[in-house]
Write a protein that holds these residues in place. Structure first.
Motif, PDB file in Angstrom:
ATOM      1  N   ARG A  19      48.356 -27.550 -68.481  1.00 62.04           N
ATOM      2  CA  ARG A  19      47.767 -26.458 -67.695  1.00 62.04           C
ATOM      3  C   ARG A  19      46.330 -26.804 -67.303  1.00 62.04           C
ATOM      4  N   ALA A  20      45.606 -27.444 -68.224  1.00 62.81           N
ATOM      5  CA  ALA A  20      44.230 -27.856 -67.924  1.00 62.81           C
ATOM      6  C   ALA A  20      44.205 -28.891 -66.807  1.00 62.81           C
ATOM      7  N   PHE A  21      45.173 -29.791 -66.788  1.00 60.08           N
ATOM      8  CA  PHE A  21      45.267 -30.758 -65.689  1.00 60.08           C
ATOM      9  C   PHE A  21      45.468 -30.033 -64.355  1.00 60.08           C
ATOM     10  N   ALA A  22      46.336 -29.047 -64.351  1.00 61.60           N
ATOM     11  CA  ALA A  22      46.583 -28.304 -63.115  1.00 61.60           C
ATOM     12  C   ALA A  22      45.320 -27.605 -62.637  1.00 61.60           C
ATOM     13  N   GLN A  23      44.617 -26.965 -63.550  1.00 62.90           N
ATOM     14  CA  GLN A  23      43.368 -26.295 -63.193  1.00 62.90           C
ATOM     15  C   GLN A  23      42.345 -27.286 -62.662  1.00 62.90           C
ATOM     16  N   ALA A  24      42.222 -28.435 -63.334  1.00 64.71           N
ATOM     17  CA  ALA A  24      41.242 -29.437 -62.916  1.00 64.71           C
ATOM     18  C   ALA A  24      41.589 -30.021 -61.560  1.00 64.71           C
ATOM     19  N   ALA A  25      42.876 -30.220 -61.295  1.00 64.97           N
ATOM     20  CA  ALA A  25      43.289 -30.753 -59.997  1.00 64.97           C
ATOM     21  C   ALA A  25      42.961 -29.776 -58.874  1.00 64.97           C
ATOM     22  N   LEU A  26      43.225 -28.503 -59.104  1.00 61.08           N
ATOM     23  CA  LEU A  26      42.892 -27.489 -58.102  1.00 61.08           C
ATOM     24  C   LEU A  26      41.385 -27.448 -57.868  1.00 61.08           C
ATOM     25  N   ALA A  27      40.614 -27.503 -58.954  1.00 59.40           N
ATOM     26  CA  ALA A  27      39.156 -27.449 -58.831  1.00 59.40           C
ATOM     27  C   ALA A  27      38.606 -28.662 -58.100  1.00 59.40           C
ATOM     28  N   GLY A  29      39.994 -30.105 -55.633  1.00 56.49           N
ATOM     29  CA  GLY A  29      40.348 -30.063 -54.225  1.00 56.49           C
ATOM     30  C   GLY A  29      41.667 -30.711 -53.886  1.00 56.49           C
ATOM     31  N   ALA A  30      42.571 -30.801 -54.855  1.00 55.33           N
ATOM     32  CA  ALA A  30      43.895 -31.346 -54.561  1.00 55.33           C
ATOM     33  C   ALA A  30      44.579 -30.511 -53.481  1.00 55.33           C
ATOM     34  N   ALA A  31      45.291 -31.181 -52.592  1.00 57.92           N
ATOM     35  CA  ALA A  31      45.976 -30.471 -51.504  1.00 57.92           C
ATOM     36  C   ALA A  31      47.145 -29.656 -52.022  1.00 57.92           C
ATOM     37  N   LYS A  32      47.794 -30.157 -53.071  1.00 56.44           N
ATOM     38  CA  LYS A  32      48.940 -29.470 -53.655  1.00 56.44           C
ATOM     39  C   LYS A  32      49.074 -29.909 -55.110  1.00 56.44           C
ATOM     40  N   VAL A  33      49.474 -28.967 -55.956  1.00 58.16           N
ATOM     41  CA  VAL A  33      49.709 -29.273 -57.365  1.00 58.16           C
ATOM     42  C   VAL A  33      51.086 -28.757 -57.750  1.00 58.16           C
ATOM     43  N   TYR A  34      51.980 -29.683 -58.086  1.00 60.08           N
ATOM     44  CA  TYR A  34      53.278 -29.309 -58.628  1.00 60.08           C
ATOM     45  C   TYR A  34      53.137 -29.178 -60.145  1.00 60.08           C
ATOM     46  N   ALA A  35      53.479 -28.014 -60.669  1.00 60.90           N
ATOM     47  CA  ALA A  35      53.390 -27.755 -62.108  1.00 60.90           C
ATOM     48  C   ALA A  35      54.800 -27.688 -62.664  1.00 60.90           C
ATOM     49  N   ALA A  36      55.194 -28.704 -63.414  1.00 65.03           N
ATOM     50  CA  ALA A  36      56.568 -28.804 -63.897  1.00 65.03           C
ATOM     51  C   ALA A  36      56.674 -28.369 -65.350  1.00 65.03           C
ATOM     52  N   ALA A  37      57.765 -27.680 -65.667  1.00 65.61           N
ATOM     53  CA  ALA A  37      58.045 -27.247 -67.031  1.00 65.61           C
ATOM     54  C   ALA A  37      59.529 -26.960 -67.139  1.00 65.61           C
ATOM     55  N   ARG A  38      60.043 -26.982 -68.358  1.00 65.51           N
ATOM     56  CA  ARG A  38      61.458 -26.655 -68.551  1.00 65.51           C
ATOM     57  C   ARG A  38      61.774 -25.263 -68.025  1.00 65.51           C
ATOM     58  N   ASP A  39      60.860 -24.340 -68.261  1.00 66.26           N
ATOM     59  CA  ASP A  39      61.014 -22.971 -67.754  1.00 66.26           C
ATOM     60  C   ASP A  39      59.907 -22.709 -66.742  1.00 66.26           C
ATOM     61  N   PRO A  40      60.186 -22.816 -65.451  1.00 63.79           N
ATOM     62  CA  PRO A  40      59.122 -22.621 -64.462  1.00 63.79           C
ATOM     63  C   PRO A  40      58.535 -21.220 -64.487  1.00 63.79           C
ATOM     64  N   ILE A  43      55.049 -20.846 -65.940  1.00 64.62           N
ATOM     65  CA  ILE A  43      53.860 -21.259 -65.187  1.00 64.62           C
ATOM     66  C   ILE A  43      53.164 -20.014 -64.661  1.00 64.62           C
ATOM     67  N   ASP A  44      51.969 -19.748 -65.162  1.00 67.82           N
ATOM     68  CA  ASP A  44      51.262 -18.527 -64.785  1.00 67.82           C
ATOM     69  C   ASP A  44      49.965 -18.801 -64.043  1.00 67.82           C
ATOM     70  N   LEU A  45      49.790 -20.018 -63.539  1.00 70.60           N
ATOM     71  CA  LEU A  45      48.555 -20.393 -62.868  1.00 70.60           C
ATOM     72  C   LEU A  45      48.714 -20.250 -61.359  1.00 70.60           C
ATOM     73  N   ALA A  46      47.852 -19.463 -60.758  1.00 71.58           N
ATOM     74  CA  ALA A  46      47.905 -19.264 -59.310  1.00 71.58           C
ATOM     75  C   ALA A  46      47.533 -20.547 -58.581  1.00 71.58           C
ATOM     76  N   GLY A  47      48.173 -20.769 -57.447  1.00 64.00           N
ATOM     77  CA  GLY A  47      47.823 -21.900 -56.595  1.00 64.00           C
ATOM     78  C   GLY A  47      48.648 -23.143 -56.814  1.00 64.00           C
ATOM     79  N   VAL A  48      49.567 -23.132 -57.798  1.00 60.23           N
ATOM     80  CA  VAL A  48      50.408 -24.294 -58.031  1.00 60.23           C
ATOM     81  C   VAL A  48      51.831 -24.009 -57.574  1.00 60.23           C
ATOM     82  N   VAL A  49      52.625 -25.082 -57.464  1.00 59.78           N
ATOM     83  CA  VAL A  49      54.027 -24.965 -57.089  1.00 59.78           C
ATOM     84  C   VAL A  49      54.867 -25.217 -58.347  1.00 59.78           C
ATOM     85  N   PRO A  50      55.502 -24.184 -58.911  1.00 63.37           N
ATOM     86  CA  PRO A  50      56.300 -24.389 -60.123  1.00 63.37           C
ATOM     87  C   PRO A  50      57.547 -25.227 -59.840  1.00 63.37           C
TER      88      PRO A  50
END
Length: 231
Positions: A19-27, A29-40, A43-50
């Motif tokens: 989750r910290a990686f996803a937050q850091a990538a968004l911060a 300026g990543a164009a898109k962040v895919y957040a993968a998990a067994r149970d999408p 994923i409760d972080l706004a701005g990512v693609v589960p």
């Protein structure tokens, strides 16, 4: 490579370091962040693609690579620890489970995404390893074996992906404040700090990131007469 405008795919992104990686990538300026998990749904972080992904399931790995063909940075973060001992009754079962996730998982993801990384300019792969890649401690011996294997895997992948311009970076960290170390009385790094250091290493072209003092001390000891792994 730069994080700004990158397309980032992170495994195990529902909590902790992922989750910290996803937050850091968004911060960054990543164009898109895919957040993968067994149970999408976890994923409760706004701005990512589960993305639904069990890294041990070949069908799901292939589907994720096909769906997310614009990826330029793959972060192999998902990992498990079964707290197995080498001579314990459950040691081999623990090791097999850990190897499936911690070793074969990153291997499968990297193989699946390598063609897309090549097409998209090379990009990078970040493999989350551990200080336990180099040293074994009681209670997590099988986990240490899986991370040692993953370190060797990372070095091999770096060699094989170099020709297509894909950078491979290994991240080593000791104790970190996540669910895996809950209840452990020790100084722990903050996941946000580890993610930041890892991405700084990616942008600097580093082949390895040592995210805390413990990792740096153990790595330094490897060439000494009394390496940390000797006990």
């Amino acid at each position: 490579m730069k994080l700004k405008n990158a397309v980032v795919f992170i495994t195990g992104a529902n909590r902790g370091l992922g989750r910290a990686f996803a937050q850091a990538a968004l911060a960054a300026g990543a164009a898109k962040v895919y957040a993968a998990a067994r149970d999408p749904a976890a994923i409760d972080l706004a701005g990512v693609v589960p993305v639904a992904l069990d890294v041990t399931d070949p069908t799901q790995v292939a589907a994720a690579a096909a769906r997310c063909a614009d990826v330029t940075l793959l972060v192999n973060n998902a990992g498990i620890s079964r707290h197995g001992s080498l001579l314990g009754d459950d040691g081999m079962a623990a090791a097999r489970a850990e190897l499936e996730t911690n070793f074969f998982g990153p291997w499968a993801l990297t193989r699946a995404f390598a063609p897309a990384l090549r097409v998209n300019g090379g990009g990078a792969v970040l493999n989350v390893l551990s200080v336990l890649s180099w040293v074994t401690v009681p209670g997590v011996a099988t986990y240490s074996a899986s991370k040692a294997a993953a370190w060797s895997l990372s070095n091999g992948l770096r060699n094989e992906l170099r020709a297509q311009g894909t950078q491979v970076t290994s991240l080593h960290v000791g104790y970190m404040d996540t669910d895996m170390t809950r209840g452990l009385d020790a100084a722990k790094a903050a996941p946000a700090d580890v993610a930041r250091l890892a991405f700084e290493g990616i942008e600097a072209g580093a082949f390895e990131v040592l995210a805390d003092d413990l990792s740096r001390q153990v790595k330094h000891s490897l060439s000494s007469p009394t390496p940390a792994y000797a006990g």
